[in-house]
Scaffold this motif. Structure first.
Motif, PDB file in Angstrom:
ATOM      1  N   THR A 177      -8.040  -2.912   0.044  1.00 26.72           N
ATOM      2  CA  THR A 177      -7.206  -1.743   0.306  1.00 26.72           C
ATOM      3  C   THR A 177      -6.043  -1.682  -0.681  1.00 26.72           C
ATOM      4  O   THR A 177      -5.725  -0.618  -1.232  1.00 26.72           O
ATOM      5  N   GLU A 178      -5.420  -2.844  -0.928  1.00 29.01           N
ATOM      6  CA  GLU A 178      -4.299  -2.852  -1.854  1.00 29.01           C
ATOM      7  C   GLU A 178      -4.759  -2.597  -3.291  1.00 29.01           C
ATOM      8  O   GLU A 178      -4.089  -1.903  -4.056  1.00 29.01           O
ATOM      9  N   ASN A 221      -2.361  -7.614   4.289  1.00 33.55           N
ATOM     10  CA  ASN A 221      -3.271  -6.478   4.174  1.00 33.55           C
ATOM     11  C   ASN A 221      -4.595  -6.906   3.565  1.00 33.55           C
ATOM     12  O   ASN A 221      -4.737  -8.008   3.024  1.00 33.55           O
ATOM     13  N   SER A 222      -5.559  -6.002   3.594  1.00 27.64           N
ATOM     14  CA  SER A 222      -6.830  -6.209   2.908  1.00 27.64           C
ATOM     15  C   SER A 222      -6.619  -6.168   1.406  1.00 27.64           C
ATOM     16  O   SER A 222      -5.969  -5.249   0.882  1.00 27.64           O
ATOM     17  N   THR A 234       0.818  -1.220   0.000  1.00 30.92           N
ATOM     18  CA  THR A 234       0.000   0.000   0.000  1.00 30.92           C
ATOM     19  C   THR A 234       0.848   1.265   0.000  1.00 30.92           C
ATOM     20  O   THR A 234       0.307   2.371   0.179  1.00 30.92           O
TER      21      THR A 234
END
Length: 278
Positions: A67-68, A63-64, A32
């Motif tokens: 989100t990425e 991570n999600s 991210t």
């Protein structure tokens, strides 16, 4: 016959040699926070050379996935006919701590989310044989599969899945890739086929395939009605069963599409494309 390409990251220059190439995949982001400082210049260089351009994201699978994907999509602004790809591998220290089941879930979530946001772009998966055979659990790669078997002859990746690209060499100045289509024009045409057809409803974002229980919804009914309007003998009931699969296969054969009995973006859009034949 096939055509050849490369994949580029910050290790390559802003203007790699494109002699003999038909396509290039460019690393845009990782996790991210990381952005390839050369990616925009590499994109412009590839476009100027007439290559089919693809963009890829390397994940931090702790991570999600959403989100990425949002980070990746905030950077890349693909033109129609350019490809989006997840570089699904995780041999770095961060990803090694993520359980294989979570890595597999990340892959499917990322692909589905990006396709949902970018329905008119080809969205696909890059992975190597280890990940394909030992981490993957669904065989899901969205619109295309780019498989890596470095050291194998170009076009012989050693899998039975319906791959489109093969990374066959990771030595030298840039990784080398192969596509089994016959020409740059054919790859351009395939990539452009995801564009919405004038007058056609947008692809609903779901693949119609034979499953248990049978898929049943209004999108199936809409496709069946369009096929009936074209002259095919098909029931319009919203159930994607054996009859619909048979008609789909015949239609795909007639139109020169991949004959798999699955209504994806190409088969959907072609249903609203002239000439109308039965």
């Amino acid at each position: 016959m096939g055509i050849y390409g490369q994949d580029w990251a910050s290790y390559q220059s802003a203007t790699p040699d494109t002699t003999g190439l038909s396509f290039a995949f460019i690393k845009v982001s990782q996790g991210t926070t990381y952005t390839n400082p050369e990616w925009a210049a590499q994109r412009d260089h590839a476009r100027a050379a007439g290559l089919v351009v693809g963009y890829y994201h390397y994940p931090d699978m702790a991570n999600s996935a959403q989100t990425e994907a949002d980070y990746f999509l905030s950077l890349v602004r693909p033109q129609q006919g350019e490809l989006l790809c997840l570089d699904w591998e995780g041999y770095d220290a961060t990803n090694r701590s993520v359980a294989p089941s979570a890595q597999a879930g990340y892959k499917d979530a990322w692909l589905r989310y990006v396709k949902g946001r970018m329905p008119n772009s080809p969205v696909g998966l890059y992975c190597n044989l280890d990940y394909w055979r030992n981490i993957d659990t669904t065989g899901f790669f969205q619109d295309f599969l780019w498989i890596a078997t470095a050291g194998a002859p170009a076009g012989q990746p050693g899998i039975t899945a319906d791959w489109l690209f093969h990374q066959y060499d990771d030595t030298g100045d840039a990784d080398k890739d192969y596509c089994h289509l016959d020409s740059t024009a054919q790859l351009h045409s395939w990539a452009q086929s995801f564009a919405p057809v004038a007058g056609a409803p947008a692809w609903p974002g779901e693949y119609f395939r034979l499953q248990n229980p049978l898929l049943h919804d209004g999108n199936v009914r809409l496709w069946q009605q369009q096929m009936a309007d074209r002259g095919w003998s098909i029931g319009v009931d919203g159930w994607y069963g054996e009859q619909s699969v048979s008609i789909c296969r015949q239609f795909q054969q007639e139109k020169g599409l991949q004959v798999d009995g699955i209504v994806g973006p190409q088969t959907w859009s072609t249903a609203w494309t002239a000439p109308v034949t039965a």
